[in-house]
Design an enzyme around this catalytic site. Structure first.
Site: not given
Length: 253
Positions: A150, A154
């Site tokens: 994740y 990002k």
């Protein structure tokens, strides 16, 4: 009045952003991944101009969304998955799910939709812990770590925003960390409410303040911050664009 498309706006920060913009008198089109969530989105933001449907975990449906959505003054790439996946998930396209939804989908929409006047890409403060491993974008090597995947995605969202800003200098394009917001993704222990999570996107989408008309910047709560150093690396930007073009068959214009 500006026209705005907000991806992933059936709940959370995206829906709050939409509701705020509608309340200010702007034309807002929502996005949801399926028909059921589309109905929920319209019910929650009754002043919205409409809703488009497209599952960003499918390249075909993302292409269909890009072709049917229309043209907008502003596109806010808000949609994204969190880091709670306990194992690596592969989509129908044979791509790692987090990378496809969080990075490849906004790339493909950016490349295929009519160019708006402004672009906003949602990221997370966890981009600071991200690693831009261009040789392993889909985490095929080593053990799976959902939160690291994740964080990496990002960071790549910031890389994408900065790459687009550099390629399209006439289109203010920026990345936003909305903060740790009380949403389904942020969880009950998050420190801030939905209005705080939406305020910067609304400002960047609509304000004539010179501070909102910059490009290639990283914001949190309307304050410009320094992003992960990898995001400013032109070689990293170009390699990400090349990888996305190869995976989708679509080059950024």
């Amino acid at each position: 009045m500006v026209s705005v498309l907000i991806t992933g706006s059936s709940d959370g920060i995206g829906r709050e952003t939409a509701a705020t913009l509608v309340g200010q008198g702007h034309r807002v089109v929502l996005h949801a991944r399926d028909a059921g969530r589309a109905e929920q989105a319209l019910a929650a933001v009754p002043g919205a101009a409409g809703v488009v449907v497209g599952d960003l975990s499918s390249l075909a449906r993302t292409r269909e969304l890009a072709g049917s959505a229309g043209a907008f003054d502003v596109v806010v790439h808000n949609a994204g998955l969190g880091g709670g996946l306990p194992e690596r998930v592969v989509t129908e396209d044979g791509l790692e799910l987090l990378f496809q939804v969080n990075v490849l989908a906004p790339y493909l929409l950016t490349a295929l939709m009519p160019r708006p006047a402004r672009l906003v890409y949602l990221t997370s403060g966890l981009e600071a812990q991200g690693v831009a491993d261009l040789d392993d974008l889909q985490h095929e090597r080593g053990p799976w770590n959902g939160m690291q995947a994740y964080s990496d995605s990002k960071l790549l969202d910031v890389v994408l925003a900065f790459a687009v800003a550099r390629r399209w200098p006439g289109t203010p394009t920026n990345a936003v960390d909305p903060g740790w917001i009380k949403t389904k993704l942020g969880g009950p222990n998050a420190t801030d409410g939905l209005p705080r999570g939406a305020e910067t996107q609304v400002w960047l989408a609509t304000s004539d303040d010179p501070a909102a008309l910059v490009t290639g910047r990283y914001f949190k709560w309307r304050e410009e911050l320094r992003a992960n150093p990898a995001a400013y690396d032109v070689e990293v930007q170009e390699r990400l664009l090349a990888a996305c073009a190869e995976l989708t068959g679509v080059a950024l214009p």
